[in-house]
Design a protein around this motif. Sequence first.
Motif, PDB file in Angstrom:
ATOM      1  N   PRO A   1       0.810  -1.227   0.000  1.00  0.00           N
ATOM      2  CA  PRO A   1       0.000   0.000   0.000  1.00  0.00           C
ATOM      3  C   PRO A   1       0.843   1.277   0.000  1.00  0.00           C
ATOM      4  O   PRO A   1       0.716   2.141   0.879  1.00  0.00           O
ATOM      5  N   VAL A   2       1.720   1.363  -0.989  1.00  0.00           N
ATOM      6  CA  VAL A   2       2.597   2.524  -1.146  1.00  0.00           C
ATOM      7  C   VAL A   2       2.429   3.043  -2.568  1.00  0.00           C
ATOM      8  O   VAL A   2       2.353   2.254  -3.517  1.00  0.00           O
ATOM      9  N   TYR A   3       2.389   4.375  -2.708  1.00  0.00           N
ATOM     10  CA  TYR A   3       2.120   5.002  -4.007  1.00  0.00           C
ATOM     11  C   TYR A   3       3.201   6.038  -4.291  1.00  0.00           C
ATOM     12  O   TYR A   3       3.728   6.688  -3.379  1.00  0.00           O
TER      13      TYR A   3
ATOM     14  N   GLU B   1       7.911  11.686  -4.773  1.00  0.00           N
ATOM     15  CA  GLU B   1       7.039  11.604  -3.594  1.00  0.00           C
ATOM     16  C   GLU B   1       6.630  10.160  -3.330  1.00  0.00           C
ATOM     17  O   GLU B   1       6.396   9.378  -4.245  1.00  0.00           O
ATOM     18  N   ILE B   2       6.547   9.814  -2.045  1.00  0.00           N
ATOM     19  CA  ILE B   2       6.087   8.489  -1.618  1.00  0.00           C
ATOM     20  C   ILE B   2       4.923   8.682  -0.656  1.00  0.00           C
ATOM     21  O   ILE B   2       4.987   9.500   0.268  1.00  0.00           O
ATOM     22  N   HIS B   3       3.854   7.926  -0.883  1.00  0.00           N
ATOM     23  CA  HIS B   3       2.643   8.063  -0.083  1.00  0.00           C
ATOM     24  C   HIS B   3       2.248   6.677   0.421  1.00  0.00           C
ATOM     25  O   HIS B   3       2.022   5.763  -0.371  1.00  0.00           O
ATOM     26  N   CYS B   4       2.189   6.488   1.741  1.00  0.00           N
ATOM     27  CA  CYS B   4       1.749   5.217   2.325  1.00  0.00           C
ATOM     28  C   CYS B   4       0.452   5.460   3.074  1.00  0.00           C
ATOM     29  O   CYS B   4       0.416   6.232   4.035  1.00  0.00           O
ATOM     30  N   GLU B   5      -0.609   4.825   2.616  1.00  0.00           N
ATOM     31  CA  GLU B   5      -1.917   4.998   3.253  1.00  0.00           C
ATOM     32  C   GLU B   5      -2.702   3.697   3.172  1.00  0.00           C
ATOM     33  O   GLU B   5      -2.437   2.854   2.320  1.00  0.00           O
TER      34      GLU B   5
ATOM     35  N   TRP C   1      -0.829   9.219  -9.081  1.00  0.00           N
ATOM     36  CA  TRP C   1      -0.123   8.320  -8.166  1.00  0.00           C
ATOM     37  C   TRP C   1      -0.115   6.897  -8.743  1.00  0.00           C
ATOM     38  O   TRP C   1      -1.119   6.426  -9.277  1.00  0.00           O
ATOM     39  N   VAL C   2       1.029   6.225  -8.624  1.00  0.00           N
ATOM     40  CA  VAL C   2       1.173   4.855  -9.133  1.00  0.00           C
ATOM     41  C   VAL C   2       1.511   3.937  -7.961  1.00  0.00           C
ATOM     42  O   VAL C   2       2.439   4.206  -7.198  1.00  0.00           O
ATOM     43  N   GLN C   3       0.752   2.842  -7.827  1.00  0.00           N
ATOM     44  CA  GLN C   3       0.984   1.924  -6.713  1.00  0.00           C
ATOM     45  C   GLN C   3       2.213   1.059  -6.958  1.00  0.00           C
ATOM     46  O   GLN C   3       2.526   0.684  -8.091  1.00  0.00           O
ATOM     47  N   ASP C   4       2.922   0.760  -5.880  1.00  0.00           N
ATOM     48  CA  ASP C   4       4.067  -0.155  -5.938  1.00  0.00           C
ATOM     49  C   ASP C   4       3.622  -1.459  -6.593  1.00  0.00           C
ATOM     50  O   ASP C   4       2.570  -2.009  -6.281  1.00  0.00           O
ATOM     51  N   GLU C   5       4.439  -1.970  -7.505  1.00  0.00           N
ATOM     52  CA  GLU C   5       4.091  -3.177  -8.254  1.00  0.00           C
ATOM     53  C   GLU C   5       4.196  -4.442  -7.408  1.00  0.00           C
ATOM     54  O   GLU C   5       3.555  -5.452  -7.707  1.00  0.00           O
ATOM     55  N   ASP C   6       4.998  -4.410  -6.354  1.00  0.00           N
ATOM     56  CA  ASP C   6       5.270  -5.624  -5.593  1.00  0.00           C
ATOM     57  C   ASP C   6       4.105  -6.015  -4.691  1.00  0.00           C
ATOM     58  O   ASP C   6       3.254  -5.186  -4.337  1.00  0.00           O
TER      59      ASP C   6
END
Length: 713
Positions: A431-433, A438-442, A451-456
């Motif tokens: 749940p990181v974008y 910029e990094i957004h964890c929500e 915003w693009v979500q982490d692929e993992d």
Amino acid sequence: MKQVPEQLNRPFNAEEVESSLYEMWEKSGYFNPDNLPGNRKESYSVTLPPPNVTGTLHTGHAIMLAIQDTLVRYKRMSGYKTLWLPGTDHAAIATQSVVEKKIYKEEGKSRHDLGREEMLNRINEFAAESQKTILSQSKTMGASLDWSRLAFTLDEKRNLAVRTMFKKMYDDGLIYRGHRIVNWDPKGQTTISDDETVAEERKGKMYTFKYSKDFPIAISSTRPETKVGDVAVAVHPDDERYKKYVGKEYNIAFAGCPITIRVIADTAVEKDFGTGALGVTPAHSQIDWDIKERHNLPVKQVINEYAKMYGLANEELNGKKVTEAREYIVNWMHENNLIISEEDVVQNIPTAERTGGVIEPLPKLQWWIAVNKPFKHFGVETTLKNLMRKAVENKDTTIIPDHFEKTYYHWIENLHDWCISRQIWYGHRIPVYYKGDEIHCEINPPEEDGWVQDEDTLDTWFSSSMWTFSTLGWPEETKDMKTFHPTSFLDTGPDILFFWVARMILASMYVFNEAPFKYVYLHGMVRDAQGRKMSKSLNNALDPRELSTKYGTDALRMSLLVANGPGNDLKLGEDKVKAYKLFANKIWNATRFVLEKTADFEEDTVLNDEDQAVYDAWRDKQKDITSDLDNHRLHIASEKVYDYFWKVFCDEIIETRKTRILENRDKESAQALLLILLREQMIVIHPFMPFITEEVWKYIKKDEDNMLIVTHW
């Protein structure tokens, strides 16, 4: 004169009655603690270790179900508000691997050909079908699980729990993104955990050599191809042979690749092993990475994600597979007279359990949990390691058998930060974008565009670490959470102690400052009758489903319980299961005999002194069995119920009372004793052998009695 039920005049047929009895239990609603009769104030809860949706029931599952169901049925009969909560595990890497292989075999396509959405649809379909199979087989074992609370590690409720936990740990600075050494599977193209590796014995060679003719120290390695990535040679600080070289640097052309070697002193080096010197390759060894951290060494990666050489000055080496590079470098060392000795060795090579790929330790940018980082926890500064240690030291969790506590502490002492990211599609997305830098964890995705979500995705053990409380409704404050957490008992194999049990303790201690379960019971491995590990190659694996069909589930359960102490491996052959089928037959035949001999019995008969003494001795035995169950000595309790019924009740008590009944000597007291002992033994045997005892109970219970499953212990 009462008639003996017609069913008892036929041989006991487990296959005929088991499915209908299980259906009767399900319809009763008694698997659900909310429906249990009486005023139950104390709770008893167990969350089922979730079987993978890739597999079918094997002996490991069967022994786990037998142990847990025995205790759950005992506690339910003892008046506890008893919950046994079922679930299955999405087993991310295993499940995706199975489906990928199937698609490639049938359609010749990879996951990238299908795309993420279609691939996940295919995996979800497979997982749903597999889950049905697993649940059906659990029912076959008589598992009295509350199916109304069925959970799945990848369902939406668990996904919310995972996102909530990730956010909480991220905000506390315990989850971070960083470059560290990982187990990399070149075939699966993902990081994997230690438990997902299998050590394979393979023949290899140990080469002792020097980097160059004028380099003063010889080193040894089974992987010469990694030496083009060496940055140091480590020696023990007290090794007189090498003290004068410590601190010096050497520029060398090794196999056509320039390397700079600094000689360092480190106590991790064993001075009496080999040459007493260690070539340090931080990019391709966890031990060397740790040395790098202590000595501030550079990192030089020379193997890529496809297990090929890269980034080297020697163009002949670039692009070669590691095995080809090894041969090239060994030949080069021979040509330059650098090899001092070659020794044939047998190595334990780590391979990926699901793909068979040889693991490459690689430095990767991944998501990690910091287990050694101090943080404020319920007003006290501590670390996650300390929380894991505290739960067992304070006896909030008791490990059975207790000698595994030392193993547990040793593992904690040597625990590195935990890599929780995986490069696969099936699983909980991190749940990181990202948007630029910029990094957004929500918990929920950002509402703004761009915003693009982490692929993992996340390691399966991360989601299953919350199993005891995510299944009870957390992060919501539910009635189930208040009633059933911490849970009472967990049974699993010793091999899961670190990878799952320890992580569940970590998660629960972190969130609630309480251990997730009071007892951890570690059963041993089920081996064949000769004590060998069951395997396809030996063709000695026993299928519990076949054994259950052939001999009855009760017989299988008893064969898995009797003489099977915690932590000890169990020898299991068909003869043992067959022996307990004979025991089931003995129960059936004894029931028919007792009912025949008590057909004219009048209730409320008082026992004479002789029969009262026999009954008092039985009550003492019953107390012993109860104590054994309370102290998790199932192997002893199961043997006692067997011995008493067969050797005491059948061979002694029935035989002596039969004569008295035939001769009409204190006949009523003899009849009363037989009926009382038969009824009370069915109660005590029920947790171990639920099917035949519930069937017998139909014919011997009193009008006011309920089903045996909820009859008071």
